[in-house]
Write an enzyme that holds these catalytic residues in place. Structure first.
Site, PDB file in Angstrom:
ATOM      1  N   ASP A 263      -5.723   1.798  -9.380  1.00 51.52           N
ATOM      2  CA  ASP A 263      -6.297   0.814 -10.430  1.00 51.52           C
ATOM      3  C   ASP A 263      -5.046   0.597 -11.562  1.00 51.52           C
ATOM      4  O   ASP A 263      -4.865  -0.523 -11.952  1.00 51.52           O
ATOM      5  CB  ASP A 263      -7.497   1.126 -11.221  1.00 51.52           C
ATOM      6  CG  ASP A 263      -8.677   0.920 -10.080  1.00 51.52           C
ATOM      7  OD1 ASP A 263      -8.528   0.601  -9.123  1.00 51.52           O
ATOM      8  OD2 ASP A 263      -9.777   1.175 -10.520  1.00 51.52           O
TER       9      ASP A 263
ATOM     10  N   ASP B 151      -0.626  -0.340  -4.458  1.00 48.15           N
ATOM     11  CA  ASP B 151      -1.863   0.039  -4.908  1.00 48.15           C
ATOM     12  C   ASP B 151      -2.577   0.438  -3.701  1.00 48.15           C
ATOM     13  O   ASP B 151      -3.343   1.554  -3.523  1.00 48.15           O
ATOM     14  CB  ASP B 151      -2.552  -0.821  -5.981  1.00 48.15           C
ATOM     15  CG  ASP B 151      -2.703  -2.222  -5.304  1.00 48.15           C
ATOM     16  OD1 ASP B 151      -2.172  -2.467  -4.344  1.00 48.15           O
ATOM     17  OD2 ASP B 151      -2.948  -3.012  -6.149  1.00 48.15           O
TER      18      ASP B 151
ATOM     19  N   ARG C 191      -5.261   4.164   0.382  1.00 52.78           N
ATOM     20  CA  ARG C 191      -5.358   4.513   1.612  1.00 52.78           C
ATOM     21  C   ARG C 191      -4.970   6.238   1.658  1.00 52.78           C
ATOM     22  O   ARG C 191      -5.582   6.745   2.343  1.00 52.78           O
ATOM     23  CB  ARG C 191      -4.591   3.701   2.605  1.00 52.78           C
ATOM     24  CG  ARG C 191      -5.642   2.524   2.771  1.00 52.78           C
ATOM     25  CD  ARG C 191      -4.885   1.236   3.737  1.00 52.78           C
ATOM     26  NE  ARG C 191      -3.605   0.915   3.413  1.00 52.78           N
ATOM     27  CZ  ARG C 191      -3.475  -0.167   2.753  1.00 52.78           C
ATOM     28  NH1 ARG C 191      -4.685  -0.589   2.345  1.00 52.78           N
ATOM     29  NH2 ARG C 191      -2.495  -0.667   2.233  1.00 52.78           N
TER      30      ARG C 191
ATOM     31  N   ASP D 285      -4.704 -10.786  -8.003  1.00 53.21           N
ATOM     32  CA  ASP D 285      -3.726 -11.494  -7.343  1.00 53.21           C
ATOM     33  C   ASP D 285      -3.872 -12.826  -7.924  1.00 53.21           C
ATOM     34  O   ASP D 285      -2.896 -13.605  -7.904  1.00 53.21           O
ATOM     35  CB  ASP D 285      -4.018 -11.565  -5.788  1.00 53.21           C
ATOM     36  CG  ASP D 285      -3.771 -10.264  -5.143  1.00 53.21           C
ATOM     37  OD1 ASP D 285      -2.960  -9.479  -5.654  1.00 53.21           O
ATOM     38  OD2 ASP D 285      -4.062 -10.049  -3.855  1.00 53.21           O
TER      39      ASP D 285
HETATM   40  C1  LIG Z   1      21.408 -13.294  -6.144  1.00 50.64           C
HETATM   41  C2  LIG Z   1      19.759 -12.957  -5.647  1.00 50.64           C
HETATM   42  C3  LIG Z   1      18.843 -13.813  -6.793  1.00 50.64           C
HETATM   43  C4  LIG Z   1      17.681 -13.533  -6.091  1.00 50.64           C
HETATM   44  C5  LIG Z   1      16.889 -12.950  -6.963  1.00 50.64           C
HETATM   45  C6  LIG Z   1      15.609 -12.196  -6.450  1.00 50.64           C
HETATM   46  C7  LIG Z   1      14.984 -12.639  -5.318  1.00 50.64           C
HETATM   47  C8  LIG Z   1      13.754 -11.792  -4.971  1.00 50.64           C
HETATM   48  C9  LIG Z   1      12.975 -12.741  -4.481  1.00 50.64           C
HETATM   49  C10 LIG Z   1      11.884 -12.661  -4.089  1.00 50.64           C
HETATM   50  C11 LIG Z   1      11.113 -11.399  -3.690  1.00 50.64           C
HETATM   51  C12 LIG Z   1       9.662 -11.749  -3.335  1.00 50.64           C
HETATM   52  C13 LIG Z   1       8.930 -10.876  -3.229  1.00 50.64           C
HETATM   53  C14 LIG Z   1       7.505 -11.145  -2.833  1.00 50.64           C
HETATM   54  C15 LIG Z   1       6.759 -10.095  -2.395  1.00 50.64           C
HETATM   55  C16 LIG Z   1       5.267 -10.624  -2.252  1.00 50.64           C
HETATM   56  C17 LIG Z   1       4.599  -9.198  -1.903  1.00 50.64           C
HETATM   57  C18 LIG Z   1       3.186  -9.376  -2.130  1.00 50.64           C
HETATM   58  O1  LIG Z   1       2.586  -9.232  -3.281  1.00 50.64           O
HETATM   59  O2  LIG Z   1       2.177  -9.698  -0.958  1.00 50.64           O
HETATM   60  C19 LIG Z   1       1.163  -9.711  -1.135  1.00 50.64           C
HETATM   61  C20 LIG Z   1       0.530  -9.843   0.367  1.00 50.64           C
HETATM   62  C21 LIG Z   1      -1.029 -10.327   0.262  1.00 50.64           C
HETATM   63  O3  LIG Z   1      -1.653  -8.970  -0.394  1.00 50.64           O
HETATM   64  P1  LIG Z   1      -3.403  -8.548  -0.169  1.00 50.64           P
HETATM   65  O4  LIG Z   1      -3.764  -8.273   0.904  1.00 50.64           O
HETATM   66  O5  LIG Z   1      -3.366  -7.571  -1.462  1.00 50.64           O
HETATM   67  O6  LIG Z   1      -3.704 -10.178  -0.905  1.00 50.64           O
HETATM   68  C22 LIG Z   1      -4.913 -10.909  -0.398  1.00 50.64           C
HETATM   69  C23 LIG Z   1      -4.275 -12.363  -0.189  1.00 50.64           C
HETATM   70  O7  LIG Z   1      -3.886 -12.785  -1.588  1.00 50.64           O
HETATM   71  C24 LIG Z   1      -5.064 -13.482   0.296  1.00 50.64           C
HETATM   72  O8  LIG Z   1      -4.839 -14.469  -0.270  1.00 50.64           O
HETATM   73  P2  LIG Z   1      -4.645 -15.881   0.920  1.00 50.64           P
HETATM   74  O9  LIG Z   1      -3.362 -15.420   1.641  1.00 50.64           O
HETATM   75  O10 LIG Z   1      -5.946 -15.940   1.314  1.00 50.64           O
HETATM   76  O11 LIG Z   1      -4.214 -17.002  -0.070  1.00 50.64           O
HETATM   77  C25 LIG Z   1      -6.631 -13.183  -0.516  1.00 50.64           C
HETATM   78  O12 LIG Z   1      -7.490 -13.865   0.110  1.00 50.64           O
HETATM   79  C26 LIG Z   1      -6.878 -11.884  -0.623  1.00 50.64           C
HETATM   80  O13 LIG Z   1      -8.023 -11.855  -1.627  1.00 50.64           O
HETATM   81  C27 LIG Z   1      -6.045 -10.907  -1.250  1.00 50.64           C
HETATM   82  O14 LIG Z   1      -6.546  -9.484  -1.063  1.00 50.64           O
HETATM   83  O15 LIG Z   1       0.807  -8.743   0.839  1.00 50.64           O
HETATM   84  C28 LIG Z   1       1.485  -9.217   2.074  1.00 50.64           C
HETATM   85  O16 LIG Z   1       1.384 -10.200   2.551  1.00 50.64           O
HETATM   86  C29 LIG Z   1       2.119  -8.000   2.857  1.00 50.64           C
HETATM   87  C30 LIG Z   1       3.522  -8.336   3.365  1.00 50.64           C
HETATM   88  C31 LIG Z   1       4.709  -8.839   2.074  1.00 50.64           C
HETATM   89  C32 LIG Z   1       5.769  -9.206   2.574  1.00 50.64           C
HETATM   90  C33 LIG Z   1       6.770  -9.466   1.522  1.00 50.64           C
HETATM   91  C34 LIG Z   1       8.149  -9.904   2.011  1.00 50.64           C
HETATM   92  C35 LIG Z   1       9.024  -9.839   0.854  1.00 50.64           C
HETATM   93  C36 LIG Z   1      10.273 -10.454   1.808  1.00 50.64           C
HETATM   94  C37 LIG Z   1      11.505 -10.665   1.292  1.00 50.64           C
HETATM   95  C38 LIG Z   1      11.642 -10.389  -0.044  1.00 50.64           C
HETATM   96  C39 LIG Z   1      13.506 -10.430  -0.315  1.00 50.64           C
HETATM   97  C40 LIG Z   1      14.089 -11.458  -0.554  1.00 50.64           C
HETATM   98  C41 LIG Z   1      15.433 -11.374  -1.021  1.00 50.64           C
HETATM   99  C42 LIG Z   1      15.730 -12.698  -1.225  1.00 50.64           C
HETATM  100  C43 LIG Z   1      17.017 -12.436  -1.852  1.00 50.64           C
HETATM  101  C44 LIG Z   1      17.433 -14.009  -2.041  1.00 50.64           C
HETATM  102  C45 LIG Z   1      18.953 -13.917  -2.519  1.00 50.64           C
HETATM  103  N1  LIG Z   2      -6.882  -0.515  -7.159  1.00 45.97           N
HETATM  104  C1  LIG Z   2      -6.990  -0.605  -5.958  1.00 45.97           C
HETATM  105  C2  LIG Z   2      -6.202  -1.535  -4.996  1.00 45.97           C
HETATM  106  C3  LIG Z   2      -6.530  -1.874  -3.790  1.00 45.97           C
HETATM  107  N2  LIG Z   2      -7.147  -0.707  -3.096  1.00 45.97           N
HETATM  108  C4  LIG Z   2      -7.718  -0.965  -1.655  1.00 45.97           C
HETATM  109  O1  LIG Z   2      -6.624  -1.547  -1.038  1.00 45.97           O
HETATM  110  C5  LIG Z   2      -6.937  -2.816  -0.079  1.00 45.97           C
HETATM  111  C6  LIG Z   2      -5.733  -3.810  -0.405  1.00 45.97           C
HETATM  112  O2  LIG Z   2      -4.436  -3.202   0.075  1.00 45.97           O
HETATM  113  P1  LIG Z   2      -3.119  -3.988  -0.310  1.00 45.97           P
HETATM  114  O3  LIG Z   2      -2.212  -3.136   0.662  1.00 45.97           O
HETATM  115  O4  LIG Z   2      -3.146  -5.439   0.141  1.00 45.97           O
HETATM  116  O5  LIG Z   2      -2.708  -3.766  -1.724  1.00 45.97           O
HETATM  117  C7  LIG Z   2      -8.234  -3.185  -0.885  1.00 45.97           C
HETATM  118  O6  LIG Z   2      -9.022  -4.154  -0.079  1.00 45.97           O
HETATM  119  C8  LIG Z   2      -8.796  -1.983  -1.368  1.00 45.97           C
HETATM  120  O7  LIG Z   2      -9.602  -1.498  -0.151  1.00 45.97           O
HETATM  121  C9  LIG Z   2      -8.248  -0.181  -3.782  1.00 45.97           C
HETATM  122  O8  LIG Z   2      -9.023   0.759  -3.395  1.00 45.97           O
HETATM  123  N3  LIG Z   2      -7.800  -0.006  -5.130  1.00 45.97           N
HETATM  124 MG   LIG Z   3      -2.730  -4.564  -3.426  1.00 45.85          MG
HETATM  125 MG   LIG Z   4      -3.539  -8.111  -3.517  1.00 46.29          MG
END
Ligand SMILES: CCCCCCCC/C=C\CCCCCCCC(=O)OC[C@H](COP(=O)(O)O[C@@H]1[C@H](O)[C@H](OP(=O)(O)O)[C@@H](O)[C@H](O)[C@H]1O)OC(=O)CCCCCCC/C=C\CCCCCCCC
Ligand SMILES: Nc1ccn([C@@H]2O[C@H](COP(=O)(O)O)[C@@H](O)[C@H]2O)c(=O)n1
Ligand SMILES: [Mg+2]
Ligand SMILES: [Mg+2]
Length: 238
Positions: free
Chosen positions: A29, A69, A74, A91
């Protein structure tokens, strides 16, 4: 797509860091709260001033807390309903700050009403996209679609573009146009995703109603069978 393909990679990379925090007595948390505070501060302090590079660096440092988190919860075997609620709710706060930060820039010094409106559209549509899933699931539907642009895509597209656009301030020419292009992509992508989810919920809802009606009919037929004269006769004969 990123959620499906990149999550496993980031889980592997971030697991040792999550384990380190657990050893230091930090709770999931706390990571959720500090991560969100960092994203909100990075977005609302730097973006409205047009400091896209530094804003993105700060946000990137904190945004991965959203993967840490859950990983910690987990590892601890302490994934909870409260944690899921806190994670998803915060989020929405973080996303609001990122796109709100862009909107504030374009409403002020960035001076572009269209891009201000596009940023607000990205903010609102992103929230509604997430809401469709949460509400659909709360009424018992599977909502078996994620759609084209989920949260991870919304963040990666806009943060990478903002970070690169920020390099304009260091003298890189032409690169500032990446941010408007990214905002348009996120806006159109979110609209498509919203339609995909609404269509899915409508179909699943119709299927669930049909299944309910069928079950009710079967139950009625069973009850009528138990009440029929033949049945009563055979009951009496017993
Ligand atoms: C000279 C260079 C300058 C550049 C500066 C730096 C650039 C760096 C740029 C970017 C980095 C971006 C990183 C972003 C990472 C995001 C990670 C993240 O938080 O993902 C969250 C996501 C969802 O998690 P949850 O399951 O917790 O959330 C659910 C979701 O929100 C649902 O929403 P919905 O989809 O329905 O709208 C909700 O419904 C639900 O309630 C909620 O629980 O997690 C993921 O998806 C996991 C995968 C993450 C993948 C991250 C990929 C990062 C990739 C590349 C970054 C590197 C880029 C480098 C670029 C360099 C450019 C020069
Ligand atoms: N403070 C928290 C945050 C997350 N969880 C558990 O993790 C699930 C989300 O997983 P992410 O990899 O997307 O962060 C969430 O559904 C919770 O089950 C938690 O227990 N406490
Ligand atoms: Mg999370
Ligand atoms: Mg999240």
């Amino acid at each position: 797509m990123l959620n499906k393909y990149a999550r496993a990679f980031f889980t592997r990379v971030l697991t040792p860091f999550a384990a380190f925090l657990i050893r230091r007595g930090v709770s999931p948390d706390t990571v959720t709260l500090i991560g969100t505070a960092g994203v909100v501060a990075g977005a609302l302090v730097f973006y409205p001033m047009g400091e896209f590079f530094w804003g993105t660096i700060v946000i990137t440092l904190f945004v991965f807390s959203d993967l840490v988190d859950g990983n910690m919860a987990r590892q601890l075997g302490r994934s909870s309903r409260w944690g899921a609620f806190l994670d998803s709710t915060l989020d929405r706060v973080a996303d609001g700050a990122v796109f709100g930060g862009f909107a504030l820039w374009y409403a002020g010094e960035g001076d572009n009403n269209v891009l201000c409106a596009v940023s607000i559209f990205c903010l609102a549509s992103g929230q509604v996209v997430s809401y469709t899933k949460a509400r659909g699931e709360s009424i018992g539907l599977p909502v078996a679609v994620n759609g084209l642009v989920e949260r991870a895509e919304r963040l990666v597209i806009s943060l990478v573009a903002a970070g690169l656009a920020g390099l304009h301030a260091f003298g890189v020419p032409g690169i500032q146009y990446l941010l408007p292009v990214a905002l348009w992509i996120v806006a159109v992508g979110s609209l498509v995703t919203l339609i995909q989810r609404v269509v899915t919920v409508r179909r699943e809802s119709a299927e669930a109603e049909a299944a309910d009606a069928e079950a009710a009919e079967a139950a009625e037929a069973d009850a009528a069978g138990a009440e029929s004269p033949e049945t009563r006769g055979s009951e009496a004969a017993k």
